[in-house]
Motif scaffolding. Structure first.
Motif, PDB file in Angstrom:
ATOM      1  N   ARG A 169      30.395  23.154  15.153  1.00  0.00           N
ATOM      2  CA  ARG A 169      30.748  22.307  14.068  1.00  0.00           C
ATOM      3  C   ARG A 169      32.020  21.502  14.171  1.00  0.00           C
ATOM      4  O   ARG A 169      32.329  20.486  13.542  1.00  0.00           O
ATOM      5  CB  ARG A 169      30.695  22.919  12.587  1.00  0.00           C
ATOM      6  CG  ARG A 169      31.662  24.109  12.523  1.00  0.00           C
ATOM      7  CD  ARG A 169      31.710  24.828  11.419  1.00  0.00           C
ATOM      8  NE  ARG A 169      32.365  26.114  11.252  1.00  0.00           N
ATOM      9  CZ  ARG A 169      32.494  26.920  10.458  1.00  0.00           C
ATOM     10  NH1 ARG A 169      31.623  26.822   9.267  1.00  0.00           N
ATOM     11  NH2 ARG A 169      33.251  28.043  10.334  1.00  0.00           N
ATOM     12  N   TYR A 184      20.412  19.625  13.446  1.00  0.00           N
ATOM     13  CA  TYR A 184      20.009  21.070  13.849  1.00  0.00           C
ATOM     14  C   TYR A 184      18.388  21.147  13.316  1.00  0.00           C
ATOM     15  O   TYR A 184      18.178  20.726  12.020  1.00  0.00           O
ATOM     16  CB  TYR A 184      20.723  22.360  13.391  1.00  0.00           C
ATOM     17  CG  TYR A 184      22.150  22.130  13.866  1.00  0.00           C
ATOM     18  CD1 TYR A 184      22.303  22.896  14.927  1.00  0.00           C
ATOM     19  CD2 TYR A 184      23.117  21.378  13.260  1.00  0.00           C
ATOM     20  CE1 TYR A 184      23.752  22.799  15.466  1.00  0.00           C
ATOM     21  CE2 TYR A 184      24.381  21.129  13.811  1.00  0.00           C
ATOM     22  CZ  TYR A 184      24.765  22.387  14.920  1.00  0.00           C
ATOM     23  OH  TYR A 184      25.747  22.192  15.488  1.00  0.00           O
ATOM     24  N   HIS A 236      25.432  26.019  14.693  1.00  0.00           N
ATOM     25  CA  HIS A 236      26.162  25.247  13.810  1.00  0.00           C
ATOM     26  C   HIS A 236      27.613  25.546  13.611  1.00  0.00           C
ATOM     27  O   HIS A 236      28.439  24.958  13.982  1.00  0.00           O
ATOM     28  CB  HIS A 236      25.342  25.051  12.688  1.00  0.00           C
ATOM     29  CG  HIS A 236      26.186  24.302  11.510  1.00  0.00           C
ATOM     30  ND1 HIS A 236      27.091  24.869  10.737  1.00  0.00           N
ATOM     31  CD2 HIS A 236      26.206  23.015  11.222  1.00  0.00           C
ATOM     32  CE1 HIS A 236      27.764  23.904   9.757  1.00  0.00           C
ATOM     33  NE2 HIS A 236      27.351  22.821  10.174  1.00  0.00           N
ATOM     34  N   GLN A 237      27.699  27.127  13.566  1.00  0.00           N
ATOM     35  CA  GLN A 237      28.813  27.610  13.427  1.00  0.00           C
ATOM     36  C   GLN A 237      29.806  27.326  14.505  1.00  0.00           C
ATOM     37  O   GLN A 237      31.022  27.265  14.707  1.00  0.00           O
ATOM     38  CB  GLN A 237      28.902  28.969  13.265  1.00  0.00           C
ATOM     39  CG  GLN A 237      30.262  29.764  12.696  1.00  0.00           C
ATOM     40  CD  GLN A 237      29.934  31.313  12.359  1.00  0.00           C
ATOM     41  OE1 GLN A 237      29.040  31.801  12.763  1.00  0.00           O
ATOM     42  NE2 GLN A 237      31.093  31.807  11.878  1.00  0.00           N
ATOM     43  N   ILE A 293      19.680  22.115   7.518  1.00  0.00           N
ATOM     44  CA  ILE A 293      18.855  22.246   8.858  1.00  0.00           C
ATOM     45  C   ILE A 293      17.639  21.848   8.312  1.00  0.00           C
ATOM     46  O   ILE A 293      16.927  22.440   7.429  1.00  0.00           O
ATOM     47  CB  ILE A 293      19.166  23.711   9.176  1.00  0.00           C
ATOM     48  CG1 ILE A 293      20.305  24.086   9.621  1.00  0.00           C
ATOM     49  CG2 ILE A 293      17.820  24.124  10.303  1.00  0.00           C
ATOM     50  CD1 ILE A 293      20.578  25.485  10.057  1.00  0.00           C
TER      51      ILE A 293
END
Length: 339
Positions: A281, A289, A277-278, A303
């Motif tokens: 994004r 996710y 995700h980081q 999540i």
């Protein structure tokens, strides 16, 4: 004045008792393997020489060390860095505190000395973190008379197992995520003890994976993807070396060039999903996710995850290793949390 007295060693005790150093060591650490008369001779020699630290002396007389050994097939720092492992160990530690036992960490390095290192530990029983089916430590511990319980498998005669239905949970969480018609990609745990990183597709994965948790989850994801009418063979898969956010982010960067706008990132842990995700994004803001372990950080960013109590698994493993008659071999229940 300085104390110049030489410290008495185990070799001194062995020489006084007329036994080998290994026999003297076994008299302390594995008394069941030493004849009673020999144990008495070693005890007398230890008393005469003053070789009796409190813990060792009690172990020599009682045949118990009051220590539980935890065997990790990961780098030892992983036990503290990984939130899932930390929750599991918290459950083990709770039982040790309740029963007045110490906790001994026994890391393995993947070399030929692993089995001997584990078996030489002065502990009353073993808790093993999940490992691969071909790990030689499994056979060594299974043949040892001390009780042993493994978390997550693999199952082995002589080892009790505390686990969950990884296949069923993986099938359920992946099916849940695929209901919106998203295009899946998978970030997988290592496939074997070599922990080789791999960028591939479902078609490039081996038919059987030595790590039972990884194998069951991949099979569950495959079933869900195929039931959704999609191609498992064509599904992108990145196999990571470690369960860290950094590995998850690196996997996501490998996947990024081919991601559909509404991709479904199916990760085998919240840590991997958080890293993905980081990394994605900004470039793929519409991605969804899936994770595992339902961590607080994962819940904060939405999540969808499998909830299973690793703390409870740790408690059950410790209870079984310290008192095999109390072991509950039922699977740990799981649920799905998130969107």
């Amino acid at each position: 004045m300085p104390n110049n007295r030489r410290r008495v060693t185990l070799k001194d005790v062995a020489a006084r008792a007329g036994v080998s150093p290994m026999t003297a060591s076994y008299a302390f650490t594995r008394p069941a393997r030493v004849a009673a008369a020999t144990r008495d001779r070693v005890r007398r020699a230890a008393d005469e020489l003053g070789y009796r630290p409190d813990a060792v002396g009690r172990a020599l007389k009682s045949g118990r060390t009051h220590q539980l050994g935890v065997v990790f097939s990961e780098h030892l720092a992983y036990a503290f860095d990984d939130p899932a492992a930390a929750r599991f160990l918290a459950g083990v530690a709770e039982v040790c505190v309740e029963q007045g036992r110490g906790l001994t960490f026994i890391p393995t390095r993947g070399d030929a000395a692993d089995a001997g290192r584990v078996l030489s530990a002065a502990v009353d029983g073993f808790v093993l973190w999940t490992t691969a089916a071909d790990d030689p430590v499994l056979a060594a511990v299974a043949e040892d008379p001390r009780p042993a319980v493994i978390q997550g498998g693999p199952g082995r005669q002589g080892l009790a197992c505390v686990t969950q239905d990884d296949y069923g949970a993986a099938l359920a969480v992946a099916s849940h995520g695929l209901r919106e018609g998203r295009t899946p990609v998978v970030i997988s745990f290592p496939l074997d003890r070599d922990r080789s990183r791999m960028v591939t597709t479902g078609a490039g994965l081996p038919p059987h994976v030595p790590f039972p948790v990884t194998d069951a989850r991949l099979r569950g994801y495959r079933t869900a993807i195929e039931r959704a009418g999609l191609s498992w063979a064509g599904t992108p898969v990145v196999v990571v070396a470690r369960n860290t956010q950094q590995d998850g982010a690196a996997a996501a960067r490998d996947l990024a060039p081919g991601l559909a706008p509404g991709a479904l990132v199916i990760a085998m842990s919240d840590e991997l999903a958080l890293g993905a995700h980081q990394a994605l994004r900004e470039t793929c803001p519409q991605a969804a996710y899936l994770g595992w372990d339902a961590s607080p950080a994962g819940r904060r960013i939405g999540i969808t995850s499998v909830t299973n109590s690793l703390r409870d698994q740790g408690r059950r493993c410790a209870q079984g290793a310290l008192d095999p008659d109390r072991l509950d071999n039922r699977e740990i229940p799981w649920t799905i949390t998130g969107h």
